[in-house]
Design a protein around this motif. Structure first.
Motif, PDB file in Angstrom:
ATOM      1  N   LEU A 173      45.560  32.349  26.861  1.00 41.27           N
ATOM      2  CA  LEU A 173      45.163  33.532  27.736  1.00 41.27           C
ATOM      3  C   LEU A 173      43.740  32.953  28.275  1.00 41.27           C
ATOM      4  N   THR A 174      43.324  32.758  29.337  1.00 42.45           N
ATOM      5  CA  THR A 174      42.420  32.342  30.175  1.00 42.45           C
ATOM      6  C   THR A 174      41.593  33.747  30.631  1.00 42.45           C
ATOM      7  N   LEU A 175      40.320  33.989  30.142  1.00 41.86           N
ATOM      8  CA  LEU A 175      39.587  34.984  30.315  1.00 41.86           C
ATOM      9  C   LEU A 175      38.390  34.833  31.099  1.00 41.86           C
ATOM     10  N   ILE A 176      38.259  35.196  32.352  1.00 43.17           N
ATOM     11  CA  ILE A 176      36.957  34.725  33.434  1.00 43.17           C
ATOM     12  C   ILE A 176      36.367  35.876  33.334  1.00 43.17           C
ATOM     13  N   THR A 177      34.845  35.927  32.959  1.00 49.17           N
ATOM     14  CA  THR A 177      34.059  37.131  32.971  1.00 49.17           C
ATOM     15  C   THR A 177      32.917  37.045  34.329  1.00 49.17           C
ATOM     16  N   ARG A 178      32.518  38.065  34.793  1.00 43.42           N
ATOM     17  CA  ARG A 178      31.441  37.982  35.615  1.00 43.42           C
ATOM     18  C   ARG A 178      30.193  37.498  34.835  1.00 43.42           C
ATOM     19  N   SER A 179      29.082  36.960  35.515  1.00 42.49           N
ATOM     20  CA  SER A 179      27.971  36.630  34.711  1.00 42.49           C
ATOM     21  C   SER A 179      27.598  37.678  33.942  1.00 42.49           C
ATOM     22  N   LEU A 180      26.938  37.569  32.875  1.00 43.21           N
ATOM     23  CA  LEU A 180      26.703  38.581  31.900  1.00 43.21           C
ATOM     24  C   LEU A 180      25.451  37.982  31.202  1.00 43.21           C
ATOM     25  N   SER A 181      24.810  38.918  30.739  1.00 40.33           N
ATOM     26  CA  SER A 181      23.806  38.523  29.504  1.00 40.33           C
ATOM     27  C   SER A 181      24.809  38.185  28.125  1.00 40.33           C
ATOM     28  N   LYS A 182      23.712  37.538  27.300  1.00 37.15           N
ATOM     29  CA  LYS A 182      24.610  37.151  26.216  1.00 37.15           C
ATOM     30  C   LYS A 182      25.128  38.389  25.262  1.00 37.15           C
ATOM     31  N   ALA A 183      24.379  39.428  25.225  1.00 37.61           N
ATOM     32  CA  ALA A 183      24.833  40.686  24.559  1.00 37.61           C
ATOM     33  C   ALA A 183      25.912  41.116  25.233  1.00 37.61           C
ATOM     34  N   ASP A 184      25.890  41.446  26.442  1.00 37.64           N
ATOM     35  CA  ASP A 184      27.038  41.748  27.069  1.00 37.64           C
ATOM     36  C   ASP A 184      28.265  41.025  27.154  1.00 37.64           C
ATOM     37  N   LEU A 185      28.193  39.765  27.073  1.00 40.67           N
ATOM     38  CA  LEU A 185      29.058  38.838  26.944  1.00 40.67           C
ATOM     39  C   LEU A 185      29.734  38.960  25.605  1.00 40.67           C
ATOM     40  N   ALA A 187      36.363  27.952  41.596  1.00 41.54           N
ATOM     41  CA  ALA A 187      37.210  27.151  42.509  1.00 41.54           C
ATOM     42  C   ALA A 187      37.123  27.670  43.835  1.00 41.54           C
ATOM     43  N   TYR A 188      37.135  29.102  43.755  1.00 45.08           N
ATOM     44  CA  TYR A 188      36.755  30.024  45.024  1.00 45.08           C
ATOM     45  C   TYR A 188      36.197  31.098  44.582  1.00 45.08           C
ATOM     46  N   ARG A 189      35.678  31.969  45.582  1.00 45.27           N
ATOM     47  CA  ARG A 189      34.932  33.214  45.145  1.00 45.27           C
ATOM     48  C   ARG A 189      35.873  34.245  44.880  1.00 45.27           C
ATOM     49  N   ARG A 190      35.365  35.167  43.857  1.00 44.55           N
ATOM     50  CA  ARG A 190      36.005  36.258  43.441  1.00 44.55           C
ATOM     51  C   ARG A 190      35.140  37.555  43.709  1.00 44.55           C
ATOM     52  N   ILE A 191      35.950  38.858  43.540  1.00 47.52           N
ATOM     53  CA  ILE A 191      35.056  39.965  43.707  1.00 47.52           C
ATOM     54  C   ILE A 191      35.043  40.563  42.262  1.00 47.52           C
ATOM     55  N   ALA A 192      33.827  41.290  42.097  1.00 48.07           N
ATOM     56  CA  ALA A 192      33.715  42.035  40.564  1.00 48.07           C
ATOM     57  C   ALA A 192      34.292  43.155  41.005  1.00 48.07           C
ATOM     58  N   LYS A 193      34.956  44.031  40.048  1.00 46.64           N
ATOM     59  CA  LYS A 193      35.535  44.992  40.151  1.00 46.64           C
ATOM     60  C   LYS A 193      34.847  46.352  40.355  1.00 46.64           C
ATOM     61  N   GLN A 194      33.574  46.474  39.579  1.00 46.53           N
ATOM     62  CA  GLN A 194      32.670  47.672  39.422  1.00 46.53           C
ATOM     63  C   GLN A 194      31.689  47.565  40.822  1.00 46.53           C
ATOM     64  N   THR A 195      31.132  46.668  41.109  1.00 46.22           N
ATOM     65  CA  THR A 195      30.160  46.252  42.091  1.00 46.22           C
ATOM     66  C   THR A 195      30.653  45.783  43.317  1.00 46.22           C
ATOM     67  N   ASN A 196      31.722  45.246  43.472  1.00 45.21           N
ATOM     68  CA  ASN A 196      32.310  44.746  44.471  1.00 45.21           C
ATOM     69  C   ASN A 196      31.305  43.659  44.886  1.00 45.21           C
ATOM     70  N   GLU A 197      30.522  42.694  44.157  1.00 43.44           N
ATOM     71  CA  GLU A 197      29.957  41.749  44.409  1.00 43.44           C
ATOM     72  C   GLU A 197      30.556  40.648  44.409  1.00 43.44           C
ATOM     73  N   LYS A 198      30.517  39.609  45.353  1.00 43.54           N
ATOM     74  CA  LYS A 198      30.867  37.988  45.307  1.00 43.54           C
ATOM     75  C   LYS A 198      30.640  37.265  44.179  1.00 43.54           C
ATOM     76  N   VAL A 199      31.413  36.832  43.439  1.00 48.74           N
ATOM     77  CA  VAL A 199      31.127  35.979  42.088  1.00 48.74           C
ATOM     78  C   VAL A 199      31.492  34.581  42.360  1.00 48.74           C
ATOM     79  N   TYR A 200      30.713  33.602  42.205  1.00 53.68           N
ATOM     80  CA  TYR A 200      30.949  32.129  42.465  1.00 53.68           C
ATOM     81  C   TYR A 200      30.708  31.642  41.173  1.00 53.68           C
ATOM     82  N   THR A 201      30.030  31.949  40.088  1.00 58.38           N
ATOM     83  CA  THR A 201      30.082  31.439  38.838  1.00 58.38           C
ATOM     84  C   THR A 201      30.305  32.380  37.833  1.00 58.38           C
ATOM     85  N   SER A 202      30.966  31.872  36.630  1.00 58.18           N
ATOM     86  CA  SER A 202      30.995  32.863  35.460  1.00 58.18           C
ATOM     87  C   SER A 202      31.464  32.095  34.261  1.00 58.18           C
ATOM     88  N   ASN A 203      31.678  32.817  33.406  1.00 59.52           N
ATOM     89  CA  ASN A 203      31.894  32.397  31.980  1.00 59.52           C
ATOM     90  C   ASN A 203      33.384  32.371  31.748  1.00 59.52           C
TER      91      ASN A 203
END
Length: 160
Positions: A6-18, A48-64
């Motif tokens: 299972l591959t899980l890609i999260t948006r950029s979060l602080s350590k506590a939220d991660l 590899a390509y941009r994704r969209i965060a669900k809650q804020t509809n922001e473009k995500v270029y880097t992630s955990n």
């Protein structure tokens, strides 16, 4: 139970939220009846390509990125996939069957031979089926090439 990666890609979060997002994902797997064998962090990476965060509809270029090696049934896989996709902190969830495959034998020596000498090509030639019209086209093409070669010129003997 089949073995899944299972591959899980999260948006950029602080350590506590991660940590909270990973604990949520792990608890989801365990509550559905999956067995987690191993969890591995692939680090904070560029996508590899941009994704969209669900809650804020922001473009995500880097992630955990994280890998969960789990054992679960096929029915559980579908329910876990739908639950994790609805999580607002996850950008992407991918579940891949990780079956043990037989090792591939190296046949480099065979591939380096010219095609006429390869066993696979010989088998194809022996088993080939060619229709009447295909044979006619091949015959006409070779006949045309044969006619295009000038035959009135004498061929000089080789020089030594």
């Amino acid at each position: 139970m089949p073995f899944y990666e299972l591959t899980l890609i999260t948006r950029s979060l602080s350590k506590a939220d991660l940590v909270k997002a990973l604990v949520r994902a792990g608890n989801t797997l365990l509550n559905q009846g999956a067995v987690i064998e191993k969890v591995e962090s692939l680090g904070h990476r560029d996508l590899a390509y941009r994704r969209i965060a669900k809650q804020t509809n922001e473009k995500v270029y880097t992630s955990n990125m994280f890998l969960f090696w789990t054992h679960m049934s096929r029915e559980m896989r579908e329910s876990v996939d739908s639950i994790l996709r609805q999580d607002l902190d996850t950008v992407h969830v991918g579940i891949v069957t990780n079956e043990e495959k037989e090792p591939i034998e190296c046949n480099l020596e065979e591939l380096l031979k010219p095609p006429a000498e390869r066993q696979a090509v010989k088998e194809l030639r022996e088993k080939q089926k060619m229709g009447h019209f295909t044979r006619q086209i091949v015959f006409k093409r070779t006949e045309k090439e044969w006619r295009s070669i000038p035959k009135s010129y004498p061929i000089a003997p080789p020089r030594y």
